[in-house]
Design an enzyme around this catalytic site. Structure first.
Site, PDB file in Angstrom:
ATOM      1  N   GLU A 194       0.852  -1.277  -0.005  1.00  0.00           N
ATOM      2  CA  GLU A 194       0.013  -0.017  -0.090  1.00  0.00           C
ATOM      3  C   GLU A 194       1.013   1.252  -0.042  1.00  0.00           C
ATOM      4  OE1 GLU A 194      -3.029   0.112   3.102  1.00  0.00           O
ATOM      5  OE2 GLU A 194      -2.686   2.324   3.196  1.00  0.00           O
TER       6      GLU A 194
ATOM      7  N   GLU B 110      -2.527  11.422   3.248  1.00  0.00           N
ATOM      8  CA  GLU B 110      -3.481  11.378   4.301  1.00  0.00           C
ATOM      9  C   GLU B 110      -3.308  12.612   5.445  1.00  0.00           C
ATOM     10  OE1 GLU B 110      -4.216   6.835   5.826  1.00  0.00           O
ATOM     11  OE2 GLU B 110      -2.261   7.303   5.592  1.00  0.00           O
TER      12      GLU B 110
END
Length: 275
Positions: free
Chosen positions: A153, A158
């Protein structure tokens, strides 16, 4: 943002930035041809191009005890007629009473390109205005398959609303996932939600470089990963697909979801992939 993380174990040094974001520029990155793009120039209320995007739906908590039910409707994911896609987190169940914790508290949207577009190497970037609000968790990221964390990932961006000046860039893989992930965070002098910013990774064999507005804030290699995490595998030499979503609460989002307004909006101007 795949799995539970009560904190990011960012083994690289946290960088504190002023409003001018005075960190290293990516001037060493040559211009490359755009191989896939989405510019969201449709009319107001139009949905996404389903030849490019899939919807993830449901309220199972998404491995993080998140509070939203992801829908596939334009009530949560729609274009605004001004060149943006808007992912809206809305208070209320939206008629969904099958979330992991009972009646759903929010609805929102999550779209991804699995089976429609994947890429190995190049520049993956998006221009995004994240929403303001403690409890929100917007993300722009990539997965290398459906076997997490073995397939890898790459979290390009974020931002959690409870820490509005912090930006996270992170890798997850076998032996370094969730709260033990490998990444970095930077702290800006102004909250990220105040404006649009361009979030990107430049990805080449054995190297991934994170930038925001053209300024580098983290780079990872197999050697740097193993120096931080021990004898673990670098799993980033294959194709990945792209994901955009707006989560609420959860083990990383946390914050105060009950205090959020009725609607919170994440705006995406474009997503471009160059090679």
């Amino acid at each position: 943002m795949r799995k539970s993380r009560f904190f990011i174990a960012a083994t690289a040094l946290t960088v504190t930035l002023g409003a001018g974001l005075a960190v290293g520029s990516r001037s060493d990155t040559a211009e490359a041809a755009v191989v896939w793009n989405e510019d969201f120039n449709g009319p107001a209320g139009a949905g996404v191009d389903t030849s490019k995007w899939n919807f993830d739906t449901g309220g199972n908590g998404w491995g993080n005890q998140e509070l939203q039910y992801y829908t596939d409707g334009t009530g949560n994911v729609a274009q605004d007629g001004q060149g943006n896609l808007v992912i809206t987190a809305r208070k209320g169940s939206g008629g969904h009473n099958d979330c992991w914790n009972g009646a759903c508290q929010f609805t929102s949207g999550r779209i991804q390109t699995n089976g429609k577009f994947t890429q190995q190497y190049g520049r993956v970037e998006a221009r995004i205005k994240v929403p303001d609000g403690s409890g929100l968790w917007p993300a722009f990221w990539m997965l290398g398959g459906n076997n997490w964390p073995a397939d890898g990932e790459i979290d390009i961006m974020e931002v959690v609303g409870r820490e509005p000046n912090q930006l996270f860039g992170t890798l997850h893989g076998p032996g370094y996932s969730g709260g033990e992930s490998y990444g970095n965070q930077i702290v800006s002098g102004t909250p990220w939600h105040q404006d649009f910013h361009t979030y990107a990774v430049d990805w080449s064999p054995n190297l991934i470089v994170w930038t925001v507005d053209g300024n580098e804030f983290f780079r990872a290699t197999p050697d740097s990963l193993r120096a931080a995490k021990g004898n673990v595998d670098w799993v980033f030499e294959h194709e990945f697909f792209v994901i955009l979503n707006l989560a609420v609460g959860g083990n990383f989002g946390q914050g105060n979801p009950a205090g959020l307004p009725d609607e919170s909006r994440m705006l995406i101007d474009y997503v471009h992939v160059s090679a």
